[in-house]
Design a protein around this motif. Structure first.
Motif, mmCIF file in Angstrom:
data_model
loop_
_atom_site.group_PDB
_atom_site.id
_atom_site.type_symbol
_atom_site.label_atom_id
_atom_site.label_comp_id
_atom_site.label_asym_id
_atom_site.label_seq_id
_atom_site.Cartn_x
_atom_site.Cartn_y
_atom_site.Cartn_z
ATOM 1 N N LYS B 167 0.825 -1.209 0.000
ATOM 2 C CA LYS B 167 0.000 0.000 0.000
ATOM 3 C C LYS B 167 0.864 1.266 0.000
ATOM 4 C CE LYS B 167 -1.775 -2.011 3.413
ATOM 5 N NZ LYS B 167 -2.073 -1.813 4.823
ATOM 6 N N GLN B 174 4.379 9.494 -6.981
ATOM 7 C CA GLN B 174 4.816 10.879 -6.903
ATOM 8 C C GLN B 174 6.070 11.168 -7.709
ATOM 9 O OE1 GLN B 174 3.002 13.466 -5.447
ATOM 10 N NE2 GLN B 174 1.655 11.723 -5.796
ATOM 11 N N GLY B 194 -13.765 10.761 -10.185
ATOM 12 C CA GLY B 194 -12.842 10.380 -9.114
ATOM 13 C C GLY B 194 -13.375 9.206 -8.313
ATOM 14 N N ILE B 195 -14.664 9.173 -8.108
ATOM 15 C CA ILE B 195 -15.257 8.070 -7.344
ATOM 16 C C ILE B 195 -15.025 6.751 -8.066
ATOM 17 C CG2 ILE B 195 -17.447 7.057 -6.626
ATOM 18 C CD1 ILE B 195 -18.365 9.735 -5.750
ATOM 19 N N PHE B 198 -10.895 6.098 -8.306
ATOM 20 C CA PHE B 198 -10.207 5.747 -7.069
ATOM 21 C C PHE B 198 -10.901 4.622 -6.325
ATOM 22 C CE2 PHE B 198 -8.522 10.038 -7.892
ATOM 23 C CZ PHE B 198 -7.220 9.631 -8.102
ATOM 24 N N PHE B 206 -7.003 -3.668 -2.733
ATOM 25 C CA PHE B 206 -7.630 -4.593 -1.791
ATOM 26 C C PHE B 206 -7.481 -6.034 -2.285
ATOM 27 C CE2 PHE B 206 -11.154 -6.914 0.071
ATOM 28 C CZ PHE B 206 -11.082 -6.520 1.396
ATOM 29 N N SER B 209 -3.914 -6.984 -1.560
ATOM 30 C CA SER B 209 -3.490 -6.939 -0.167
ATOM 31 C C SER B 209 -4.247 -7.928 0.727
ATOM 32 C CB SER B 209 -3.675 -5.510 0.355
ATOM 33 O OG SER B 209 -3.518 -5.458 1.737
ATOM 34 N N PHE C 63 -11.390 -3.015 5.130
ATOM 35 C CA PHE C 63 -11.262 -2.186 3.945
ATOM 36 C C PHE C 63 -10.158 -1.143 4.101
ATOM 37 C CE2 PHE C 63 -12.217 1.529 1.360
ATOM 38 C CZ PHE C 63 -12.190 0.941 0.113
ATOM 39 N N THR C 65 -7.603 -0.999 6.174
ATOM 40 C CA THR C 65 -6.228 -1.447 6.384
ATOM 41 C C THR C 65 -5.675 -2.158 5.154
ATOM 42 O OG1 THR C 65 -7.013 -3.486 7.405
ATOM 43 C CG2 THR C 65 -6.427 -1.692 8.893
ATOM 44 N N ASN C 66 -6.497 -2.405 4.163
ATOM 45 C CA ASN C 66 -5.994 -3.099 2.980
ATOM 46 C C ASN C 66 -5.952 -2.221 1.726
ATOM 47 O OD1 ASN C 66 -5.272 -5.992 3.511
ATOM 48 N ND2 ASN C 66 -7.262 -5.902 4.496
ATOM 49 N N THR C 67 -6.167 -0.920 1.907
ATOM 50 C CA THR C 67 -6.026 -0.001 0.772
ATOM 51 C C THR C 67 -5.124 1.155 1.188
ATOM 52 O OG1 THR C 67 -8.099 1.040 1.456
ATOM 53 C CG2 THR C 67 -8.236 -0.540 -0.342
ATOM 54 N N PRO C 68 -4.430 1.769 0.223
ATOM 55 C CA PRO C 68 -3.465 2.820 0.590
ATOM 56 C C PRO C 68 -4.161 4.083 1.103
ATOM 57 C CG PRO C 68 -3.082 2.003 -1.644
ATOM 58 C CD PRO C 68 -4.400 1.478 -1.215
ATOM 59 N N LEU C 70 -3.153 7.002 0.664
ATOM 60 C CA LEU C 70 -3.112 7.995 -0.409
ATOM 61 C C LEU C 70 -4.347 7.887 -1.301
ATOM 62 C CD1 LEU C 70 -1.685 10.153 -2.071
ATOM 63 C CD2 LEU C 70 -0.366 8.363 -3.184
ATOM 64 N N VAL C 71 -4.710 6.660 -1.668
ATOM 65 C CA VAL C 71 -5.882 6.449 -2.519
ATOM 66 C C VAL C 71 -7.156 6.860 -1.788
ATOM 67 C CG1 VAL C 71 -7.214 4.713 -3.775
ATOM 68 C CG2 VAL C 71 -4.726 4.654 -3.845
ATOM 69 N N TRP C 74 -7.247 10.641 -1.919
ATOM 70 C CA TRP C 74 -7.599 11.096 -3.266
ATOM 71 C C TRP C 74 -9.065 10.853 -3.561
ATOM 72 C CZ3 TRP C 74 -2.952 9.650 -6.964
ATOM 73 C CH2 TRP C 74 -1.973 10.644 -6.806
ATOM 74 N N PHE C 75 -9.577 9.758 -3.036
ATOM 75 C CA PHE C 75 -10.999 9.471 -3.211
ATOM 76 C C PHE C 75 -11.830 10.609 -2.613
ATOM 77 C CE2 PHE C 75 -15.091 7.663 -2.108
ATOM 78 C CZ PHE C 75 -15.402 6.883 -3.216
ATOM 79 N N PHE C 78 -10.675 14.034 -4.821
ATOM 80 C CA PHE C 78 -11.048 14.105 -6.238
ATOM 81 C C PHE C 78 -12.379 13.428 -6.523
ATOM 82 C CE2 PHE C 78 -6.309 14.175 -6.555
ATOM 83 C CZ PHE C 78 -6.197 15.468 -7.024
ATOM 84 N N GLY C 79 -12.821 12.548 -5.608
ATOM 85 C CA GLY C 79 -14.038 11.789 -5.874
ATOM 86 C C GLY C 79 -15.293 12.460 -5.350
ATOM 87 N N LEU C 80 -15.232 12.900 -4.104
ATOM 88 C CA LEU C 80 -16.440 13.434 -3.477
ATOM 89 C C LEU C 80 -17.022 14.670 -4.171
ATOM 90 C CD1 LEU C 80 -16.006 12.828 0.361
ATOM 91 C CD2 LEU C 80 -17.204 11.482 -1.364
ATOM 92 N N ILE C 165 1.916 12.301 3.542
ATOM 93 C CA ILE C 165 0.983 12.130 2.436
ATOM 94 C C ILE C 165 0.324 13.471 2.088
ATOM 95 C CG2 ILE C 165 -1.157 10.975 1.750
ATOM 96 C CD1 ILE C 165 -0.285 8.605 3.385
ATOM 97 N N SER C 167 1.605 16.150 1.486
ATOM 98 C CA SER C 167 2.325 16.869 0.439
ATOM 99 C C SER C 167 1.755 16.537 -0.940
ATOM 100 C CB SER C 167 3.808 16.506 0.479
ATOM 101 O OG SER C 167 3.984 15.191 0.011
ATOM 102 N N VAL C 168 1.153 15.346 -1.055
ATOM 103 C CA VAL C 168 0.650 14.909 -2.349
ATOM 104 C C VAL C 168 -0.524 15.781 -2.807
ATOM 105 C CG1 VAL C 168 -0.367 12.978 -3.575
ATOM 106 C CG2 VAL C 168 1.476 12.580 -1.969
#
Lengths: 250, 225, 225
Positions: B167, B174, B194-195, B198, B206, B209, C63, C65-68, C70-71, C74-75, C78-80, C165, C167-168
């Motif tokens: 992850k 970057q 984005g939804i 991402f 997932f 991982s 969910f 703990t198994n996804t980054p 950063l993602v 971004w969700f 950029f998603g909402l 993170i 900084s991203v």
């Protein structure tokens, strides 16, 4: 009396400390060929430290140890290796390698360290394991064995190194009472064969039976030394009388 | 919103996009695997070095401890930039994938070295003394006693670290490595929601991982037997 | 290597970097407390809640703990907006990090709940402790002592891994500051080395403080190194 008088192993004025606590305050001891010397005394008197010091597991802070008249330099790896090549030790807690079965425990050092031929080592190991009564446990792992069985494997492991001197550190004190005799019998057999041994033990009846000499230690010092009869029947010092009195009352 | 998604989904899940994401997943996995396996190797050397006493090895021991302590206290992102700029200064033209692998390797070395050290320390002192008394050399003690006895203690947390690090490699996006998160950002920039983007990327992480984490837990139970 | 280090130039950016370090600490602090609160509630639900509550918390933990992280961020960022929720980057990062860290802390705190032994509570009951006294004198100290080292360790993880993170998406914390200030006169290596040193000092001070607090408050021997 058994044994010749040449001093095989000689400890002179040895001192040792754990941190700030001085556990040995000048110990002198000789061990002749074929002798069985027993170190007795209350817990914490430094008996086990004497054995650890001989093996180089605890470094002495003063004094010297001689093997066949030659001083051992414990800080020199070659000198230490020569000593460990000739002396074997059996620990109170057996210290069998948990990741190896009985056969491997017994054969690894002769094969990998002494580099003796495999068929000879295997035959030796089988013979010695049969002698300690474990011929049927060759493939067992330490955690599958009772304490007494583990301790007998540990003795077999030490014997397969063909040591000139065997050190035994309270080999029965971690065992359940009913398992003590099987281990003591093994040691009796060794004594009868003339093995040179330095024994730390709490089993007074046993010490009296197998030891050629007994040394009583207290508080890091030697209190009295003599034949078992001297020490147990007519102790000379007050401390010795106290100690012997206490154990005889048990 | 729903109409927009309904409109985008067929375009988003196009064959070429899926191929792109599949390739990105492979890159994510490859750099984590290569970096961590190399890291494990170096970590082992560091942990072993820390065990050797004596004045001669003192500089190595100090360096090993410093390496572990320092790199565990710096963000992976900063390590990544340091490696990038350092490599650019000494060897222009090195691929970004190599930069990523080197960074992952440095970071995992620091973490796994500590895990291995803990494992080494879990081996009872008496086991080592028994071996010493039988004239085992330092290397033989390591090979025959310490490693076989400590790997059930070392392996589960080391695997957990590596799986967890999959992850964290998302940060490699970057510096512009074409891994999973980078491709996600790219698709998002191309105008996909984005939804949708991402969400999909998160799902793909997932999918990598979760099974690996479960496998790690199974491994831990099995070894603890 | 034909790279000439120019520390003097880079050191002029120290005030800016320290400004970033301040924000890094604030983000770490806020995230830690927010995530601890979230983790506490979630752990309580997972340990003592009903079947459905336990399922939901379980899914949340698995969910997140198994996804980054950063993602996840971004969700949010950029998603909402696609569904009309627009948060500024600082809020996005704080919420993202809190949700992410909360999942890990749920597991840590739950381990503390599980460690409370039945016989300790029974002992307290027989001594005539009231329910509240039991919780205050027996259960809370026990849990605190059990999980303190893991909590202290996780605070460092948040401080290092988590905040960078930011900084991203352009939150002006330490890593971000380093990135921006390095471009001013292209002293990338020097500026990032200084930033790394600040991270080491920051986490080191935090580690020592936490170890001392742990020793005084809970009589735990927390590991500094």
């Amino acid at each position: 009396m058994r044994g010749d008088l040449s001093h095989h192993l000689e400890i002179k004025g040895a001192c040792a400390s754990y941190g700030r606590i001085q556990v040995l305050k000048g110990v002198d001891l000789t061990l002749g060929k074929g002798e069985v010397v027993a170190l007795i005394g209350p817990s914490g008197s430094g008996k086990s430290t004497v054995l650890r010091m001989v093996m180089g597991l605890t470094l002495s802070t003063a004094g010297e140890i001689r093997l066949d008249g030659e001083a051992v330099n414990y800080r020199n790896p070659a000198s230490l290796r020569r000593l460990r090549d000739r002396i074997a030790v059996v620990f109170q807690q057996y210290n069998l390698f948990q990741n190896m079965d009985v056969m491997r425990n017994v054969t690894i050092a002769p094969l990998k360290i002494k580099r003796r031929p495999r068929d000879q080592v295997v035959a030796d190991a089988k013979r010695v394991l049969a002698k300690v009564g474990l011929a049927d446990k060759l493939a067992a792992y330490p955690d599958e064995l009772s304490g007494g069985q583990q301790q007998r494997v540990a003795i077999a492991r030490a014997l397969c190194l063909n040591p000139e001197i065997l050190l035994l550190d309270e080999v029965t004190s971690a065992l359940d009472p009913e398992l003590v005799n099987e281990v003591l019998d093994t040691i009796r057999g060794l004594a009868a064969e003339g093995m040179t041994m330095l024994i730390v033990s709490h089993e007074m009846a046993f010490v009296r039976e197998v030891a050629t000499r007994v040394i009583l230690m207290d508080d890091g010092q030697m209190v009295e030394a003599g034949t078992p009869q001297d020490i147990f029947d007519k102790p000379q010092t007050q401390r010795a009388r106290d100690f012997v009195g206490k154990i005889l009352r048990h | 919103m729903l109409e927009r998604l309904a409109d985008e989904i067929p375009r988003f899940f196009s064959w070429s996009n899926m191929l792109l994401l599949g390739e990105a997943m492979a890159i994510t996995l490859a750099m984590t695997l290569v970096g961590c396996v190399l890291g494990f190797l170096f970590a082992f050397i560091i942990a072993f070095t820390r065990q050797v006493p004596g004045i001669l090895t003192l500089p190595f021991r100090t360096a090993a401890i410093l390496f572990v302590e320092v790199f565990r206290r710096i963000p992976f992102l900063v390590v990544l930039f340091l490696v990038l700029f350092f490599i650019q200064a000494v060897a222009q033209g090195t691929s970004l994938f190599t930069v990523a692998v080197v960074s992952i390797c440095i970071y995992s070395t620091a973490y796994i070295a500590d895990i291995i050290r803990g494992g080494f320390e879990s081996v009872a002192r008496q086991q080592i003394e028994a071996a010493q008394a039988m004239n085992f050399s330092r290397w033989q003690i390591l090979k025959s006693i310490i490693v076989p006895q400590s790997w059930p203690v070392v392996l589960p947390p080391a695997v957990a670290f590596m799986v967890g690090f999959i992850k964290d490699t998302s940060l490699v996006s970057q510096i512009g490595v074409f891994e999973l998160t980078f491709r996600g950002r790219e698709l998002n920039n191309m105008g996909f929601s984005g939804i949708l983007v991402f969400g999909t990327i998160a799902f793909l992480y997932f999918a990598i991982s979760y099974p690996l984490a479960r496998w790690g837990q199974w491994l831990e139970k099995r070894l603890a037997r | 290597m034909n790279y000439t280090f120019q520390w003097g130039v880079a050191l002029q950016h120290l005030p800016g970097l320290l400004e970033g370090a301040k924000l890094t600490f604030i983000i770490g602090f806020l995230t830690f407390w927010g995530a601890s609160l979230l983790g506490l509630v979630m752990a309580a639900l997972k340990t003592y809640g009903g079947r459905i509550a336990r399922r939901i918390v379980g899914a949340y933990v698995i969910f997140f703990t198994n996804t980054p992280a950063l993602v996840q961020i971004w969700f949010l960022y950029f998603g909402l907006p696609d569904v009309g929720i627009v948060w500024d980057k600082f809020t996005c990062m704080l919420i993202g990090l809190t949700l992410n860290s909360g999942a890990y802390l749920t597991e840590i705190i739950r381990a503390g709940f599980i460690s409370v032994r039945r016989n300790e509570i029974e002992a307290a009951e027989t001594l005539g402790f009231s329910r509240i006294q039991q919780v205050w004198y027996v259960i809370v100290p026990h849990i605190a002592k059990t999980i303190y080292p893991a909590l202290a360790n996780f605070f460092i993880v948040i401080l290092v891994m988590g905040t960078s993170i930011g900084s991203v998406i352009g939150v002006q914390e330490l890593t971000s500051q380093a990135k921006d200030l390095a471009t001013v006169d292209y002293r990338y290596l020097e500026v990032f080395t200084i930033a790394a040193a600040i991270y080491v000092v920051l986490t080191f001070v935090a580690s020592i403080t936490l170890a001392l607090v742990g020793r005084w408050a809970f009589r735990v021997k927390a590991k500094i190194f």
